[in-house]
Design an enzyme around this catalytic site. Structure first.
Site, PDB file in Angstrom:
ATOM      1  N   ALA A 148     -19.108   2.814   5.597  1.00 24.07           N
ATOM      2  CA  ALA A 148     -18.618   2.051   4.650  1.00 24.07           C
ATOM      3  C   ALA A 148     -19.548   1.036   3.896  1.00 24.07           C
ATOM      4  O   ALA A 148     -19.517   0.753   2.495  1.00 24.07           O
ATOM      5  CB  ALA A 148     -17.341   1.231   4.907  1.00 24.07           C
TER       6      ALA A 148
ATOM      7  N   ARG B 144     -15.131   4.115   5.003  1.00 25.89           N
ATOM      8  CA  ARG B 144     -15.813   5.331   5.417  1.00 25.89           C
ATOM      9  C   ARG B 144     -14.871   6.457   5.708  1.00 25.89           C
ATOM     10  O   ARG B 144     -15.336   7.705   5.018  1.00 25.89           O
ATOM     11  CB  ARG B 144     -16.479   5.208   6.585  1.00 25.89           C
TER      12      ARG B 144
ATOM     13  N   GLU C 238       1.019  -1.134  -0.083  1.00 25.83           N
ATOM     14  CA  GLU C 238       0.099   0.083   0.103  1.00 25.83           C
ATOM     15  C   GLU C 238       0.767   1.294  -0.049  1.00 25.83           C
ATOM     16  O   GLU C 238       1.907   1.385   0.783  1.00 25.83           O
ATOM     17  CB  GLU C 238      -0.952  -0.047   1.365  1.00 25.83           C
TER      18      GLU C 238
ATOM     19  N   ALA D 113      -7.641  12.826   2.828  1.00 22.28           N
ATOM     20  CA  ALA D 113      -8.603  13.538   3.471  1.00 22.28           C
ATOM     21  C   ALA D 113      -9.460  14.426   2.552  1.00 22.28           C
ATOM     22  O   ALA D 113     -10.403  14.739   2.803  1.00 22.28           O
ATOM     23  CB  ALA D 113      -8.333  14.151   4.634  1.00 22.28           C
TER      24      ALA D 113
ATOM     25  N   THR E  34      -3.914   4.959  -1.133  1.00 18.88           N
ATOM     26  CA  THR E  34      -4.966   5.420  -0.094  1.00 18.88           C
ATOM     27  C   THR E  34      -5.382   6.669  -0.808  1.00 18.88           C
ATOM     28  O   THR E  34      -4.931   7.268  -1.619  1.00 18.88           O
ATOM     29  CB  THR E  34      -4.231   5.616   1.284  1.00 18.88           C
ATOM     30  N   TYR E  35      -6.578   6.958  -0.066  1.00 13.51           N
ATOM     31  CA  TYR E  35      -7.529   8.179  -0.557  1.00 13.51           C
ATOM     32  C   TYR E  35      -7.260   9.207   0.429  1.00 13.51           C
ATOM     33  O   TYR E  35      -7.539   8.987   1.570  1.00 13.51           O
ATOM     34  CB  TYR E  35      -8.925   7.684  -0.678  1.00 13.51           C
TER      35      TYR E  35
ATOM     36  N   HIS F  98      -0.743  -8.074   3.400  1.00  8.15           N
ATOM     37  CA  HIS F  98      -0.830  -6.534   2.913  1.00  8.15           C
ATOM     38  C   HIS F  98       0.215  -5.547   3.946  1.00  8.15           C
ATOM     39  O   HIS F  98       0.035  -5.354   4.889  1.00  8.15           O
ATOM     40  CB  HIS F  98      -2.506  -6.159   2.983  1.00  8.15           C
TER      41      HIS F  98
ATOM     42  N   HIS G 236     -12.533  -1.200  16.082  1.00  6.02           N
ATOM     43  CA  HIS G 236     -12.434   0.012  15.373  1.00  6.02           C
ATOM     44  C   HIS G 236     -12.581   0.978  16.755  1.00  6.02           C
ATOM     45  O   HIS G 236     -13.446   0.805  17.602  1.00  6.02           O
ATOM     46  CB  HIS G 236     -13.488   0.391  14.411  1.00  6.02           C
TER      47      HIS G 236
ATOM     48  N   LYS H 285     -20.515  -5.753   5.943  1.00  2.00           N
ATOM     49  CA  LYS H 285     -19.680  -5.574   4.871  1.00  2.00           C
ATOM     50  C   LYS H 285     -19.796  -6.747   3.970  1.00  2.00           C
ATOM     51  O   LYS H 285     -19.779  -6.671   2.701  1.00  2.00           O
ATOM     52  CB  LYS H 285     -18.240  -5.036   4.993  1.00  2.00           C
TER      53      LYS H 285
HETATM   54  P1  FAD Z   1     -16.955   1.660   8.721  1.00  3.23           P
HETATM   55  O1  FAD Z   1     -17.053   0.496   8.374  1.00  3.23           O
HETATM   56  O2  FAD Z   1     -18.169   2.845   8.216  1.00  3.23           O
HETATM   57  O3  FAD Z   1     -16.934   1.813  10.255  1.00  3.23           O
HETATM   58  C1  FAD Z   1     -16.653   3.057  11.062  1.00  3.23           C
HETATM   59  C2  FAD Z   1     -17.236   3.122  12.501  1.00  3.23           C
HETATM   60  O4  FAD Z   1     -18.702   2.822  12.367  1.00  3.23           O
HETATM   61  C3  FAD Z   1     -16.731   1.692  13.082  1.00  3.23           C
HETATM   62  O5  FAD Z   1     -16.794   2.044  14.426  1.00  3.23           O
HETATM   63  C4  FAD Z   1     -18.037   0.776  12.796  1.00  3.23           C
HETATM   64  O6  FAD Z   1     -18.118  -0.144  13.873  1.00  3.23           O
HETATM   65  C5  FAD Z   1     -19.194   1.690  12.776  1.00  3.23           C
HETATM   66  N1  FAD Z   1     -20.213   1.269  11.867  1.00  3.23           N
HETATM   67  C6  FAD Z   1     -20.001   0.642  10.819  1.00  3.23           C
HETATM   68  N2  FAD Z   1     -21.496   0.578  10.148  1.00  3.23           N
HETATM   69  C7  FAD Z   1     -22.006   0.936  10.946  1.00  3.23           C
HETATM   70  C8  FAD Z   1     -23.615   0.875  10.960  1.00  3.23           C
HETATM   71  N3  FAD Z   1     -24.429   0.666   9.844  1.00  3.23           N
HETATM   72  N4  FAD Z   1     -24.148   1.835  12.197  1.00  3.23           N
HETATM   73  C9  FAD Z   1     -23.467   2.135  13.116  1.00  3.23           C
HETATM   74  N5  FAD Z   1     -22.223   2.128  13.165  1.00  3.23           N
HETATM   75  C10 FAD Z   1     -21.668   1.351  12.203  1.00  3.23           C
HETATM   76  N6  FAD Z   1      -8.737   6.020   5.544  1.00  3.23           N
HETATM   77  C11 FAD Z   1      -8.526   6.866   4.456  1.00  3.23           C
HETATM   78  O7  FAD Z   1      -8.769   8.246   4.909  1.00  3.23           O
HETATM   79  N7  FAD Z   1      -8.066   6.549   3.611  1.00  3.23           N
HETATM   80  C12 FAD Z   1      -7.737   5.571   2.805  1.00  3.23           C
HETATM   81  O8  FAD Z   1      -7.313   5.400   1.804  1.00  3.23           O
HETATM   82  C13 FAD Z   1      -7.553   4.452   4.062  1.00  3.23           C
HETATM   83  N8  FAD Z   1      -7.490   3.275   3.850  1.00  3.23           N
HETATM   84  C14 FAD Z   1      -7.660   2.258   4.721  1.00  3.23           C
HETATM   85  C15 FAD Z   1      -7.176   0.864   4.359  1.00  3.23           C
HETATM   86  C16 FAD Z   1      -7.401  -0.156   5.398  1.00  3.23           C
HETATM   87  C17 FAD Z   1      -7.160  -1.528   5.078  1.00  3.23           C
HETATM   88  C18 FAD Z   1      -8.114   0.357   6.703  1.00  3.23           C
HETATM   89  C19 FAD Z   1      -7.952  -0.943   7.796  1.00  3.23           C
HETATM   90  C20 FAD Z   1      -8.094   1.389   7.059  1.00  3.23           C
HETATM   91  C21 FAD Z   1      -7.859   2.419   6.143  1.00  3.23           C
HETATM   92  N9  FAD Z   1      -8.559   3.902   6.361  1.00  3.23           N
HETATM   93  C22 FAD Z   1      -8.190   4.870   5.324  1.00  3.23           C
HETATM   94  C23 FAD Z   1      -8.904   4.349   7.663  1.00  3.23           C
HETATM   95  C24 FAD Z   1     -10.410   4.297   7.692  1.00  3.23           C
HETATM   96  O9  FAD Z   1     -10.950   4.990   6.741  1.00  3.23           O
HETATM   97  C25 FAD Z   1     -10.853   4.573   9.211  1.00  3.23           C
HETATM   98  O10 FAD Z   1     -10.493   3.239  10.090  1.00  3.23           O
HETATM   99  C26 FAD Z   1     -12.257   4.872   9.642  1.00  3.23           C
HETATM  100  O11 FAD Z   1     -12.608   5.378  10.750  1.00  3.23           O
HETATM  101  C27 FAD Z   1     -13.258   3.641   9.102  1.00  3.23           C
HETATM  102  O12 FAD Z   1     -13.327   3.272   7.828  1.00  3.23           O
HETATM  103  P2  FAD Z   1     -14.296   2.010   7.725  1.00  3.23           P
HETATM  104  O13 FAD Z   1     -14.256   1.809   6.287  1.00  3.23           O
HETATM  105  O14 FAD Z   1     -14.007   0.705   8.396  1.00  3.23           O
HETATM  106  O15 FAD Z   1     -15.816   2.422   8.301  1.00  3.23           O
END
Ligand code: FAD
Length: 293
Positions: A126, A106, A16, A50, A47-48, A267, A150, A166
């Site tokens: 997400a 997200r 990455e 902010a 990565t994407y 990864h 998380h 997911k």
């Molecule tokens: P989500 O799955 O939406 O989860 C976020 C929070 O909301 C969690 O606490 C979850 O439990 C909760 N949640 C999920 N669904 C619901 C629901 N339906 N109702 C209520 N609560 C819910 N960040 C960047 O800015 N750019 C990147 O490129 C990037 N790449 C990443 C790659 C990897 C492999 C990882 C592990 C993280 C990456 N991140 C990146 C960081 C990531 O964006 C953060 O960890 C972010 O806070 C959560 O993203 P998520 O997709 O897991 O969100």
């Protein structure tokens, strides 16, 4: 090629990268990618950011990898500060440029904010982005998961429930946040299996580069540092070279154990530094992932 198909054929090594803040940093990122390429990773991801121009750089670097290398590529995409229409445009551009894989995230709340607030008409989680991509495009889709939970999750039970959503929305595989104790990963796999998560889970490994940096990262994302590693990080806090060597040694052991446990792939969070990952892959000597083989 879809990464889900690659994962059916082999155990993958992936790397990455992140976009630079300024355009003049792009050549450096491309040089790092070219150096890492010698180790024949199965795919690379970018990565994407902010917001702002780094997002355009993400697209540029992702498309460079697709166009100029023989690596498969996975674009990161987040829901931060974008409406559905804006996200739709990004997806259409990626699609038109032949990108086949996306990790749908997200994103973190913008700096200085503690809660994630979607823009009006934006995606809240997400899972909603994953659903949108699945309904409208043919991309292979991955999602993030968290061996230690998380930071915003109430507990590990709630955390795994959201990870399962997911999978229910159709992710092909999950990639974990960094962790330094493999037992967290194995415990996550147990919880995931019990929750009915049946997709490959790729452990995300971040070779430590400096004490200050890893303390900052783990502080932000809620990952823990095992006490013995923590003690060594303290001991070499002022010597980045020593910490980098420690990081190589630690990650080599960590990945060897993970690989031996049968993980579907590893990864690497390369942090745009090729030295540590190259050394680790040299140490591991994984067939097909050694420079020049
Ligand atoms: P989500 O799955 O939406 O989860 C976020 C929070 O909301 C969690 O606490 C979850 O439990 C909760 N949640 C999920 N669904 C619901 C629901 N339906 N109702 C209520 N609560 C819910 N960040 C960047 O800015 N750019 C990147 O490129 C990037 N790449 C990443 C790659 C990897 C492999 C990882 C592990 C993280 C990456 N991140 C990146 C960081 C990531 O964006 C953060 O960890 C972010 O806070 C959560 O993203 P998520 O997709 O897991 O969100």
């Amino acid at each position: 090629m879809k990464i889900r198909d690659l994962l059916k054929e082999k155990r993958t090594i992936s790397c990455e990268f992140f976009p630079p803040r300024e355009a003049d940093g792009i050549p450096n990122v491309l040089r790092v990618i070219d150096r890492v390429k010698a180790y024949q990773p199965d795919f690379a991801s970018v990565t994407y950011g902010a917001g702002g121009s780094t997002r355009a750089f993400t697209e540029e670097i992702t498309m460079y990898i697709k166009r100029e290398t023989d690596l498969e590529v996975m674009a990161h995409l987040t829901c931060v500060a974008q409406t559905r229409e804006e996200i739709q445009s990004v997806l259409e551009r990626l699609d038109q440029n032949g990108i086949e894989n996306i990790i749908a995230l997200r994103g973190d709340p913008p700096q200085g904010q503690t809660d994630f607030v979607p823009v009006a008409g934006g995606f809240e989680h997400a899972t909603s982005l994953i659903k949108h991509i699945r309904q409208n495009f043919q991309f292979g889709v991955a999602g993030a998961c968290y061996p230690e939970g998380h930071v915003e999750s109430r507990d590990l039970i709630q955390d795994i429930e959201y990870a399962k959503r997911k999978v229910d929305q159709g992710v092909d595989f999950l990639v974990t946040q960094l962790f330094y104790d493999n037992d967290h990963f194995y415990a996550f796999l147990d919880r995931a299996a019990k929750a009915g998560i049946n997709v490959p889970v790729l452990p995300g490994v971040l070779p430590i580069l400096s004490t200050a940096q890893i303390r900052r990262f783990t502080g932000l994302c809620g990952a823990t540092i095992p006490p013995e590693l923590d003690r060594q990080l303290d001991q070499y806090a002022d010597d980045d070279n020593a910490v980098r060597e420690l990081g190589i040694e630690y990650a080599t052991k960590q990945v060897r154990e993970l690989w031996d446990s049968g993980v579907p792939g590893v990864h690497f969070y390369v942090l745009n530094r090729s030295y540590s990952v190259s050394k680790i892959l040299d140490n591991l000597g994984i067939e097909g992932h050694t420079a020049g083989t």
